[in-house]
Design a protein around this motif. Structure first.
Motif, PDB file in Angstrom:
ATOM      1  N   PRO A   1      15.216  23.044  56.041  1.00 41.71           N
ATOM      2  CA  PRO A   1      14.392  22.938  54.802  1.00 41.71           C
ATOM      3  C   PRO A   1      13.044  22.653  55.103  1.00 41.71           C
ATOM      4  CG  PRO A   1      16.427  21.865  54.492  1.00 41.71           C
ATOM      5  CD  PRO A   1      16.307  21.968  55.808  1.00 41.71           C
TER       6      PRO A   1
ATOM      7  N   TRP B   1      11.429  25.993  56.059  1.00 42.66           N
ATOM      8  CA  TRP B   1      11.317  26.847  55.125  1.00 42.66           C
ATOM      9  C   TRP B   1      10.280  26.763  53.651  1.00 42.66           C
ATOM     10  CZ3 TRP B   1      12.754  31.409  56.499  1.00 42.66           C
ATOM     11  CH2 TRP B   1      13.915  31.509  57.208  1.00 42.66           C
TER      12      TRP B   1
ATOM     13  N   HIS C   1      23.164  22.555  52.097  1.00 39.74           N
ATOM     14  CA  HIS C   1      22.746  21.364  52.348  1.00 39.74           C
ATOM     15  C   HIS C   1      21.988  20.689  51.545  1.00 39.74           C
ATOM     16  CE1 HIS C   1      22.982  22.143  56.886  1.00 39.74           C
ATOM     17  NE2 HIS C   1      23.156  23.491  56.572  1.00 39.74           N
ATOM     18  N   THR C   2      21.942  19.341  51.400  1.00 41.46           N
ATOM     19  CA  THR C   2      21.425  18.492  50.309  1.00 41.46           C
ATOM     20  C   THR C   2      20.591  17.409  50.821  1.00 41.46           C
ATOM     21  OG1 THR C   2      23.330  19.044  48.959  1.00 41.46           O
ATOM     22  CG2 THR C   2      21.942  17.231  48.145  1.00 41.46           C
ATOM     23  N   TRP C   3      19.308  17.287  49.984  1.00 48.82           N
ATOM     24  CA  TRP C   3      18.431  16.455  50.397  1.00 48.82           C
ATOM     25  C   TRP C   3      18.135  15.402  49.223  1.00 48.82           C
ATOM     26  CZ3 TRP C   3      16.357  15.400  55.619  1.00 48.82           C
ATOM     27  CH2 TRP C   3      16.788  16.456  56.491  1.00 48.82           C
TER      28      TRP C   3
ATOM     29  N   ARG D   1      17.007  18.477  46.882  1.00 45.16           N
ATOM     30  CA  ARG D   1      16.411  19.852  47.397  1.00 45.16           C
ATOM     31  C   ARG D   1      18.081  20.321  47.710  1.00 45.16           C
ATOM     32  NH1 ARG D   1      12.820  20.765  52.400  1.00 45.16           N
ATOM     33  NH2 ARG D   1      11.262  20.906  50.744  1.00 45.16           N
TER      34      ARG D   1
ATOM     35  N   PHE E   1      19.815  23.631  49.837  1.00 42.53           N
ATOM     36  CA  PHE E   1      19.450  24.533  50.523  1.00 42.53           C
ATOM     37  C   PHE E   1      20.661  25.223  51.251  1.00 42.53           C
ATOM     38  CE2 PHE E   1      18.767  25.774  54.969  1.00 42.53           C
ATOM     39  CZ  PHE E   1      17.557  26.557  54.964  1.00 42.53           C
ATOM     40  N   TYR E   2      20.948  26.707  50.826  1.00 41.36           N
ATOM     41  CA  TYR E   2      21.788  27.331  51.472  1.00 41.36           C
ATOM     42  C   TYR E   2      21.148  28.705  52.233  1.00 41.36           C
ATOM     43  CZ  TYR E   2      26.209  30.265  51.439  1.00 41.36           C
ATOM     44  OH  TYR E   2      27.182  31.039  51.820  1.00 41.36           O
TER      45      TYR E   2
ATOM     46  N   TYR F   1      17.440  30.291  51.226  1.00 41.16           N
ATOM     47  CA  TYR F   1      17.154  29.914  50.017  1.00 41.16           C
ATOM     48  C   TYR F   1      17.421  28.445  49.584  1.00 41.16           C
ATOM     49  CZ  TYR F   1      18.030  34.956  49.554  1.00 41.16           C
ATOM     50  OH  TYR F   1      18.228  36.270  49.618  1.00 41.16           O
ATOM     51  N   ALA F   2      16.274  27.948  48.820  1.00 44.13           N
ATOM     52  CA  ALA F   2      16.312  26.780  48.556  1.00 44.13           C
ATOM     53  C   ALA F   2      15.663  26.319  47.109  1.00 44.13           C
ATOM     54  CB  ALA F   2      15.305  25.694  49.516  1.00 44.13           C
TER      55      ALA F   2
ATOM     56  N   GLU G   1      14.602  22.969  44.325  1.00 43.81           N
ATOM     57  CA  GLU G   1      14.227  21.688  44.135  1.00 43.81           C
ATOM     58  C   GLU G   1      14.165  21.346  42.734  1.00 43.81           C
ATOM     59  OE1 GLU G   1      11.420  21.127  48.313  1.00 43.81           O
ATOM     60  OE2 GLU G   1      10.429  20.907  46.220  1.00 43.81           O
TER      61      GLU G   1
END
Length: 212
Positions: A17, A20, A162-164, A186, A188-189, A192-193, A195
């Motif tokens: 992330p 990007w 993915h998660t933040w 956030r 994220f795949y 693409y992301a 938020e």
């Protein structure tokens, strides 16, 4: 085995992330990054000529206490330094730009833009600092210091979501709310992301990123 591990970690950091979110990606790569809040918004589009520098354009909008202003900026972005380790990565970027301003009260004028940003992350933690200034005649300016710290609640495989969880602190002296704190998520795949968050005062924060 070591070569495979290094290759896998390199892929993870290339598509992580924080990479990007930055203005330089890979050679011939395009990046689109919009951000929205009720008081300011921006849209940044960059094209990376190499993995060291990119050219692009940004549109900014900000609502001050007595006026509204929009800016259009052509910019040059450069990767000053990158540190690649087996389990971490850090970057420092610089941006310089020039363009124009339209204000709701004053005449149209030129505008200049400078930005310095850095980030550090592992697969579990993420932190970033962004300092930027947008200057134009008549004291129609926009200055911002943004700091972020985040954590990944789980470690996902490379091709999964993915998660933040991120805490964002912004200082913007020209705005009515000079200091804001925004908890956000956030997602994220692949390339693409998204938020999504809100300030402690309840103002929404939305941002997205796409690289191709």
């Amino acid at each position: 085995m070591k070569v495979c591990k290094l290759f896998l970690l390199t892929l993870i950091f290339i598509f992580s992330p924080s990479v990007w979110a930055n203005p330089v990606s890979f050679k011939d790569g395009w990046g689109i990054m919009p951000t929205y809040t009720p008081d300011y918004s921006d849209l940044e589009i960059n094209y990376s000529l190499t993995n060291k520098y990119s050219i692009g354009a940004s549109a900014f909008y900000r609502k001050g206490s007595d006026s509204k202003a929009s800016f259009g900026i052509a910019q040059y972005n450069y990767l000053l330094k990158r540190w690649n380790e087996l389990e971490s990565q850090a970057n420092i970027y610089a941006t310089i730009g020039m363009g124009g301003r339209h204000d709701s009260i004053l005449d149209d004028s030129i505008a200049g833009y400078l930005r310095l940003e850095g980030d550090f992350e592992t697969r579990r933690i993420y932190t970033a600092l962004n300092v930027e200034t947008l200057q134009s005649p008549g004291n129609v300016d926009f200055n911002r210091i943004r700091y972020r710290a985040g954590v990944a609640p789980y470690l996902a495989p490379f091709n999964d979501l993915h998660t933040w969880i991120i805490a964002q602190v912004e200082y913007m002296p020209e705005m009515d709310d000079q200091l804001t704190v925004t908890p956000l998520l956030r997602f994220f795949y692949n390339n693409y992301a998204l938020e999504v968050g809100a300030t402690l005062e309840g103002e929404p924060f939305l941002a997205a990123m796409a690289h191709f």
